[in-house]
Design a protein around this motif. Structure first.
Motif, PDB file in Angstrom:
ATOM      1  N   ARG A  15       0.817  -1.225   0.000  1.00 57.29           N
ATOM      2  CA  ARG A  15       0.000   0.000   0.000  1.00 57.29           C
ATOM      3  C   ARG A  15       0.849   1.272   0.000  1.00 57.29           C
ATOM      4  O   ARG A  15       0.366   2.352  -0.287  1.00 57.29           O
ATOM      5  N   ARG A  81       1.142 -11.830   8.185  1.00 59.11           N
ATOM      6  CA  ARG A  81       1.645 -11.311   9.463  1.00 59.11           C
ATOM      7  C   ARG A  81       1.592 -12.383  10.546  1.00 59.11           C
ATOM      8  O   ARG A  81       2.523 -12.528  11.349  1.00 59.11           O
ATOM      9  N   ASP A 103       4.259  -4.058  15.615  1.00 57.92           N
ATOM     10  CA  ASP A 103       4.525  -3.839  14.192  1.00 57.92           C
ATOM     11  C   ASP A 103       5.741  -2.930  14.032  1.00 57.92           C
ATOM     12  O   ASP A 103       5.765  -1.821  14.600  1.00 57.92           O
ATOM     13  N   ARG A 106       5.064   0.674  13.202  1.00 56.91           N
ATOM     14  CA  ARG A 106       4.540   1.644  14.190  1.00 56.91           C
ATOM     15  C   ARG A 106       5.720   2.214  14.986  1.00 56.91           C
ATOM     16  O   ARG A 106       5.957   1.827  16.137  1.00 56.91           O
ATOM     17  N   VAL A 158      -7.689  -0.758  17.505  1.00 56.53           N
ATOM     18  CA  VAL A 158      -6.639  -1.487  18.223  1.00 56.53           C
ATOM     19  C   VAL A 158      -5.305  -1.346  17.498  1.00 56.53           C
ATOM     20  O   VAL A 158      -5.239  -1.406  16.280  1.00 56.53           O
ATOM     21  N   GLN A 159      -4.271  -1.114  18.304  1.00 52.63           N
ATOM     22  CA  GLN A 159      -2.923  -0.920  17.761  1.00 52.63           C
ATOM     23  C   GLN A 159      -2.025  -2.039  18.282  1.00 52.63           C
ATOM     24  O   GLN A 159      -2.504  -3.024  18.837  1.00 52.63           O
ATOM     25  N   THR A 160      -0.742  -1.873  18.125  1.00 53.57           N
ATOM     26  CA  THR A 160       0.240  -2.678  18.847  1.00 53.57           C
ATOM     27  C   THR A 160       1.092  -1.699  19.636  1.00 53.57           C
ATOM     28  O   THR A 160       1.133  -0.525  19.272  1.00 53.57           O
ATOM     29  N   GLN A 162       0.796  -5.535  21.596  1.00 52.76           N
ATOM     30  CA  GLN A 162      -0.170  -6.400  22.256  1.00 52.76           C
ATOM     31  C   GLN A 162       0.675  -7.346  23.104  1.00 52.76           C
ATOM     32  O   GLN A 162       1.701  -7.845  22.638  1.00 52.76           O
ATOM     33  N   THR A 184      -6.609 -10.686  12.220  1.00 51.25           N
ATOM     34  CA  THR A 184      -5.860  -9.506  11.776  1.00 51.25           C
ATOM     35  C   THR A 184      -4.998  -8.937  12.897  1.00 51.25           C
ATOM     36  O   THR A 184      -4.188  -8.051  12.673  1.00 51.25           O
ATOM     37  N   ASP A 185      -5.184  -9.424  14.119  1.00 55.47           N
ATOM     38  CA  ASP A 185      -4.218  -9.113  15.183  1.00 55.47           C
ATOM     39  C   ASP A 185      -4.071 -10.355  16.070  1.00 55.47           C
ATOM     40  O   ASP A 185      -4.807 -11.339  15.908  1.00 55.47           O
ATOM     41  N   LYS A 208       0.141   3.221  12.181  1.00 57.26           N
ATOM     42  CA  LYS A 208       0.883   2.231  11.406  1.00 57.26           C
ATOM     43  C   LYS A 208       1.188   2.896  10.073  1.00 57.26           C
ATOM     44  O   LYS A 208       0.271   3.280   9.349  1.00 57.26           O
TER      45      LYS A 208
HETATM   46  C1  LIG Z   1      -2.046  -5.734  14.256  1.00 54.70           C
HETATM   47  C2  LIG Z   1      -2.587  -4.420  13.763  1.00 54.70           C
HETATM   48  O1  LIG Z   1      -1.569  -3.450  13.669  1.00 54.70           O
HETATM   49  C3  LIG Z   1      -3.609  -3.905  14.772  1.00 54.70           C
HETATM   50  O2  LIG Z   1      -4.144  -2.711  14.319  1.00 54.70           O
HETATM   51  C4  LIG Z   1      -3.256  -4.550  12.415  1.00 54.70           C
HETATM   52  O3  LIG Z   1      -4.389  -5.350  12.511  1.00 54.70           O
HETATM   53  C5  LIG Z   1      -2.319  -5.061  11.325  1.00 54.70           C
HETATM   54  O4  LIG Z   1      -3.005  -4.994  10.120  1.00 54.70           O
HETATM   55  P1  LIG Z   1      -2.430  -5.288   8.689  1.00 54.70           P
HETATM   56  O5  LIG Z   1      -3.447  -6.212   8.086  1.00 54.70           O
HETATM   57  O6  LIG Z   1      -1.110  -5.926   8.826  1.00 54.70           O
HETATM   58  O7  LIG Z   1      -2.445  -3.975   7.989  1.00 54.70           O
END
Ligand SMILES: C[C@](O)(CO)[C@H](O)COP(=O)(O)O
Ligand code: CTP
Length: 233
Positions: A15, A81, A103, A106, A158-160, A162, A184-185, A208
């Motif tokens: 992206r 991921r 991540d 981030r 939600v972020q990381t 975690q 996704t997380d 992110k």
């Molecule tokens: C894990 C994460 O950063 C939480 O917001 C997110 O889900 C990662 O997403 P991506 O699919 O790798 O963009």
């Protein structure tokens, strides 16, 4: 409690549209992943750092690692991921009891947020950094028609990082692998096992870096933080 961090950096950065893994892009003259690694390496609550990378990045990453005055363990990522996280968990040392998963994309995570999540982990099973959503969120069907508007009060982005006990998150990843489940997380996989996941306050700056516009926003955050640090000296 011996706490490590797994930082996942083995994405493709599609992206971002720069034709290479975005974690090598610079913010304030430093690669994105290096900002991220340094946030954890300098934190007294973190015992070891595992950085999960692409196979094709290995040589460059190994050179980078050897030029740094600190120790980082490298692991090779996977197609998704979730696969990269699983490989990172396998690379942790035997003494590790708890793990933060973060991540590489981030880089704006702060020492205060890392401390906050480690403290919360002392009496909670699973902890994730999150912020209340600012927009109204709608569930939209494939026909483009809105199906529902969930109450905003209950919605968090939600972020990381975690954070989890290592045994729990490993069990969750193993379960997902065996059942063919994708999340996704990482918290989502722990939720599938039926464990409670607790929110700790994150920050709207802990973005992110995903699309090109995140780069100029990120530069502004970094620049402001550097200026603030200089002013405090
Ligand atoms: C894990 C994460 O950063 C939480 O917001 C997110 O889900 C990662 O997403 P991506 O699919 O790798 O963009
Ligand atoms: N197979 C993968 C996919 C993602 N990641 C990492 O997971 C984090 C969050 O992923 P995202 O921002 O979506 O990164 P990319 O997958 O690189 O981006 P894109 O989806 O645009 O290709 C990033 O630090 C990324 O390097 C990973 O380690 N292994």
């Amino acid at each position: 409690m011996e706490t490590s961090v797994v930082i996942v950096a083995a994405g493709k950065g599609k992206r971002m549209k720069v034709g290479k893994n975005k974690i090598w892009l610079h913010l304030q003259h430093k690669p994105i992943f290096q900002h991220t690694v340094e946030a954890f390496i300098q934190h007294p609550g973190i015992s070891e750092v595992v950085l999960v990378i692409n196979e094709q990045d290995y040589e460059d990453m190994d050179r980078w690692r050897k030029s740094m005055p600190y120790s980082v363990i490298l692991a090779i990522g996977g197609a998704e991921r979730q696969d990269s996280v699983r490989n990172g968990l396998e690379a942790l040392s035997k003494s590790c009891t708890h793990v933060l998963i973060h991540d590489a994309a981030r880089p704006f995570i702060t020492a205060e947020q890392i401390s906050g999540i480690i403290t919360k982990l002392k009496d909670h099973q699973a902890v994730v950094v999150a912020v209340p959503v600012k927009d109204t969120i709608k569930i939209v069907g494939p026909d483009g028609i809105v199906q529902a508007t969930p109450a905003r009060e209950s919605l968090w982005a939600v972020q990381t990082p975690q954070a989890f006990p290592l045994s729990l998150v490993k069990e969750a990843h193993q379960f997902a692998l065996e059942q063919g489940k994708a999340g996704t997380d990482d918290a989502m996989l722990v939720e599938m096992l039926g464990y409670p996941v607790t929110i700790v306050d994150g920050s709207y700056e802990n973005i992110k870096v995903t699309t090109p516009d995140d780069l100029w926003f990120g530069e502004e955050i970094m620049k402001r933080r550097l200026e603030e640090r200089k002013r405090r000296k």
